[in-house]
Design an enzyme around this catalytic site. Structure first.
Site, PDB file in Angstrom:
ATOM      1  N   CYS A 244      57.104  68.209 124.063  1.00  0.00           N
ATOM      2  CA  CYS A 244      56.115  67.833 125.072  1.00  0.00           C
ATOM      3  C   CYS A 244      56.563  68.206 126.480  1.00  0.00           C
ATOM      4  O   CYS A 244      55.737  68.470 127.350  1.00  0.00           O
ATOM      5  CB  CYS A 244      55.820  66.335 124.987  1.00  0.00           C
ATOM      6  SG  CYS A 244      57.284  65.293 125.045  1.00  0.00           S
TER       7      CYS A 244
ATOM      8  N   GLU B  90      53.455  58.243 125.788  1.00  0.00           N
ATOM      9  CA  GLU B  90      54.203  59.458 126.138  1.00  0.00           C
ATOM     10  C   GLU B  90      53.424  60.609 125.527  1.00  0.00           C
ATOM     11  O   GLU B  90      53.429  60.805 124.314  1.00  0.00           O
ATOM     12  CB  GLU B  90      55.633  59.374 125.608  1.00  0.00           C
ATOM     13  CG  GLU B  90      56.575  60.342 126.293  1.00  0.00           C
ATOM     14  CD  GLU B  90      56.740  61.624 125.506  1.00  0.00           C
ATOM     15  OE1 GLU B  90      56.172  62.647 125.958  1.00  0.00           O
ATOM     16  OE2 GLU B  90      57.403  61.607 124.469  1.00  0.00           O
TER      17      GLU B  90
ATOM     18  N   LYS C 136      54.459  53.922 112.307  1.00  0.00           N
ATOM     19  CA  LYS C 136      53.749  54.933 111.527  1.00  0.00           C
ATOM     20  C   LYS C 136      54.234  56.317 111.945  1.00  0.00           C
ATOM     21  O   LYS C 136      53.977  56.773 113.059  1.00  0.00           O
ATOM     22  CB  LYS C 136      52.240  54.849 111.728  1.00  0.00           C
ATOM     23  CG  LYS C 136      51.483  55.683 110.668  1.00  0.00           C
ATOM     24  CD  LYS C 136      50.083  56.021 111.063  1.00  0.00           C
ATOM     25  CE  LYS C 136      49.992  57.290 111.864  1.00  0.00           C
ATOM     26  NZ  LYS C 136      50.350  58.526 111.099  1.00  0.00           N
TER      27      LYS C 136
ATOM     28  N   GLU D 255      48.194  72.868 126.877  1.00  0.00           N
ATOM     29  CA  GLU D 255      49.460  72.715 126.160  1.00  0.00           C
ATOM     30  C   GLU D 255      49.369  73.465 124.838  1.00  0.00           C
ATOM     31  O   GLU D 255      48.560  73.127 123.973  1.00  0.00           O
ATOM     32  CB  GLU D 255      49.770  71.237 125.911  1.00  0.00           C
ATOM     33  CG  GLU D 255      51.120  71.026 125.250  1.00  0.00           C
ATOM     34  CD  GLU D 255      51.442  69.553 125.024  1.00  0.00           C
ATOM     35  OE1 GLU D 255      52.610  69.170 125.165  1.00  0.00           O
ATOM     36  OE2 GLU D 255      50.512  68.798 124.692  1.00  0.00           O
TER      37      GLU D 255
END
Length: 502
Positions: A290, A256, A182, A387
């Site tokens: 990331c 992850e 997906k 983040e």
């Protein structure tokens, strides 16, 4: 005197976009069971690129069923035969690289020079690399007779759509698993074009299935009882939800997740080289990375010198049309992400940090944010803790290596870090103390299919890439291949391997 750059746009005519796209299930494109669709938009212009089918639970059921059925024959193929398919896919990706690079820039917003020169070569390289492993699994170090797990549910983010697809699909196919993937709802097109690559390569029906849709489709896929493996790249929040969902089951999991990497510059670092690494570390792909070096730790004695050089370099960055080959920083992927970046930048100012951005004329349409840095940042600031996932750099200082390690590790994340110094002994000493899955020395954001990638703490667990990337798709025990509905193997005997606590 600054150079003036004439426009150098890449033609989008090479990409033949259809008005609408269906789901890719069992080798065919098909409408969603309930007929629901959504639109995918170009973030640089807000232009609607295409209408895409939105998968629901019934579609997840069909796709997992097709993958389970295909697994019987696919897993029984000799590794060398599976490798041939992966080699074929890699070659087709190379042949269609220009088309896919343009498509990725249109749908994602990143500059064409990144998709053309970085993303697509790495995508093909991952398929080439794992094609080579397909007939050598007994030598990978995961048991004398490693076996595929079965059906892999794979959910990928919007920041590197094709690259994340290759990180997941290539090792899964090489090890004999089948896939239901997906893609993110904001970047579905390159995954659908990859489905066409699979058909062009003659991949057997059902080995790769692609479901476009929203988070509900991903949740249904993770929860499906006939899924043996879950691989997810995305936010820590969603990663936690996945971990809770699969807890107590026999499903193998790799996650992850987010990051807040420290890029550490010592007083003996080559300043010009370090500045290039800093810029690459945070402004590459608009900071939608990331492992971005979003926290710059500079030794106090060279702070002013580094900041002056960094500001001069930032003033040369060009923001604009992603299809222009001169562009350094493209569009933010979505209005939602732009709002988050804007809110966190405003929080930085409100908390007392000093904001700076070079003079920058942003396009009137689309989603844009200028390259930005904050000085006067402390570890208590939100911009140093959360983040941001955008082109925003927080600058902190340190005096000693011990202080640098303490500040770098003062984060719930643990994905990556960078070290800039001329001393090899200092690199090795620092790297051994930094709690990060990947540590770059005098460089940043360097990737290779032979090298594993992953993190610790809230950055997830498991590794992708390299020999290590095979582990998440293999079981050491020799188990009989089961048809759908005959799940008497790992699940019922309780012999499955769960994930480890990025």
């Amino acid at each position: 005197m600054a150079f003036e750059y004439a426009p150098a746009p890449e033609s989008r005519a090479i990409v033949d976009l259809a008005p609408s796209y269906g789901l890719f299930i069992d080798g065919e494109f098909t409408e969603a069971a309930d007929g629901t669709v959504f639109k995918t938009v170009s973030p640089s212009t807000e232009e609607v690129l295409a209408e895409v089918a939105r998968a629901g639970e019934a579609d997840v059921e069909r796709a997992v069923g097709a993958a389970r059925k295909a697994f019987v024959k696919w897993s029984a193929l000799p590794g060398a035969e599976r490798g041939k398919y992966l080699f074929r896919i890699a070659r087709i990706l190379q042949e269609r690289a220009r088309e896919l690079a343009v498509l990725e820039s249109l749908d994602n917003g990143k500059p064409i020079r990144e998709t053309r020169d970085i993303d697509l070569p790495l995508v093909a390289a991952h398929f080439f690399y794992y094609a080579g492993w397909a007939d050598k699994l007994r030598h990978a170090g995961y048991g004398p007779d490693p076996r595929p797990l079965g059906v892999a549910a794979q959910i990928i983010p919007w920041n590197f759509p094709l690259l994340m697809l290759s990180w997941k699909i290539a090792p899964a196919l090489a090890t004999g698993n089948t896939v239901v993937l997906k893609p993110a709802e904001t970047t579905p097109l390159s995954a659908l074009f990859f489905a066409d690559v699979c058909r062009q390569a003659g991949l057997p029906r059902g080995v790769v299935n692609i479901l476009t849709g929203y988070g509900d489709a991903g949740a249904a896929l993770v929860a499906h009882p006939d899924v043996d493996k879950v691989a997810f790249t995305g936010s820590t929040e969603v990663g936690r939800a996945i971990a809770r969902e699969v807890a107590g089951s026999a499903k193998k999991v790799t996650l992850e997740l987010g990051g807040k990497a420290a890029n550490i510059v010592f007083d003996d670092a080559p300043i010009d080289q370090a500045v290039e690494g800093i810029v690459n570390g945070i402004f590459f792909n608009q900071g939608h990375v990331c492992c971005a070096g979003s926290r710059l730790l500079v030794q106090e004695s060279v702070r002013d010198e580094v900041l002056d050089a960094l500001k001069r370099r930032m003033a040369t960055l060009r923001v604009g049309d992603p299809l222009d080959k001169n562009t350094d920083i493209g569009a933010i992927n979505s209005a939602e992400q732009l709002a988050r970046i804007t809110a966190l930048a405003e929080a930085g100012e409100q908390e007392g940090a000093e904001r700076w951005a070079p003079p920058c004329e942003l396009p009137s349409a689309g989603y844009w944010f200028p390259p930005t840095l904050f000085t006067g940042v402390t570890q208590a600031h939100r911009i140093a803790r959360e983040e941001i996932f955008g082109p925003v750099l927080s600058v902190l200082t340190f005096r000693t290596p011990a202080e640098a390690v303490e500040k770098a590790n003062n984060t719930p994340y643990g994905l990556s870090a960078g070290i800039w110094t001329e001393k090899g002994s200092r690199i090795l000493s620092m790297a051994s103390k930094l709690r990060a899955g990947v540590v770059w020395a005098n460089t940043f954001n360097k990737f290779d299919p032979t090298s594993p990638f992953g993190g610790y703490k809230e950055s997830g667990y498991g590794r992708e890439g390299g020999r290590h990337g095979l582990e998440g798709y293999l079981s050491g025990a020799a188990e009989p291949v089961k048809e759908r509905g005959e799940r008497g193997g790992r699940s019922e005997r309780g012999e499955g391997e769960g994930g480890r606590d990025r």
